[in-house]
Design an enzyme around this catalytic site. Structure first.
Site, mmCIF file in Angstrom:
data_model
loop_
_atom_site.group_PDB
_atom_site.id
_atom_site.type_symbol
_atom_site.label_atom_id
_atom_site.label_comp_id
_atom_site.label_asym_id
_atom_site.label_seq_id
_atom_site.Cartn_x
_atom_site.Cartn_y
_atom_site.Cartn_z
ATOM 1 N N GLU A 74 0.839 -1.201 0.000
ATOM 2 C CA GLU A 74 0.000 0.000 0.000
ATOM 3 C C GLU A 74 0.875 1.252 0.000
ATOM 4 O O GLU A 74 0.559 2.237 -0.682
ATOM 5 C CB GLU A 74 -0.934 0.001 1.211
ATOM 6 C CG GLU A 74 -1.926 1.145 1.210
ATOM 7 C CD GLU A 74 -2.908 1.089 0.051
ATOM 8 O OE1 GLU A 74 -3.046 2.117 -0.649
ATOM 9 O OE2 GLU A 74 -3.542 0.041 -0.160
ATOM 10 N N GLU A 81 1.542 6.328 -7.042
ATOM 11 C CA GLU A 81 0.482 7.266 -7.420
ATOM 12 C C GLU A 81 0.985 8.707 -7.392
ATOM 13 O O GLU A 81 0.698 9.495 -8.301
ATOM 14 C CB GLU A 81 -0.720 7.119 -6.493
ATOM 15 C CG GLU A 81 -1.539 5.876 -6.744
ATOM 16 C CD GLU A 81 -2.704 5.738 -5.773
ATOM 17 O OE1 GLU A 81 -2.805 6.546 -4.823
ATOM 18 O OE2 GLU A 81 -3.505 4.811 -5.958
#
Length: 132
Positions: A74, A81
């Site tokens: 994550e 991102e």
């Protein structure tokens, strides 16, 4: 934006550089906690799994390893991102593919962690509840 801090490896005092590196890493964890809802959910589920493991007497090592895997992916997803948004601030199909693929890595790890959790927790949970 402020000035860029010195790189830890350039610090003439090596231990201070290592401490600074840990500080930067902790800033990344705090950032992910603050802005990524999924990271917060995964941390809470990981803590729940650890608590359940202790309550049921399940081996803690696989639970910790699976939790670390999901949380680490994550964090990598969050970093990818951010880099993708920096490199391609407007929509681009390849940027979307990069983001979707990184998210898929977290999804697969989460799915396998869930299945391993069922395998680890279900028998002792049923026994604890008197259902086996």
């Amino acid at each position: 934006m402020g000035r860029v801090p010195p790189r830890p490896r350039e610090d003439p005092r090596p231990l201070k550089g290592v401490a600074r590196s840990f500080g930067y890493a902790w800033e990344g964890v705090v950032y992910a906690w603050r802005v990524q809802r999924n990271f917060r959910i995964e941390v809470l589920l990981g803590l729940l799994a650890v608590g359940l493991s202790l309550w049921l007497g399940v081996n803690l090592v696989p639970v910790l390893l699976l939790t670390a895997l999901v949380l680490s992916l994550e964090l990598v997803n969050t970093a990818l991102e951010a880099l993708t948004d920096l490199a391609s601030p407007v929509y681009h199909p390849l940027a979307k593919r990069a983001k979707d693929t990184a998210a898929a890595a977290v999804l697969l790890a989460s799915l396998f962690a869930f299945l391993a959790g069922l395998w680890l927790f279900l028998p002792p949970l049923l026994a604890r509840l008197g259902l086996s």
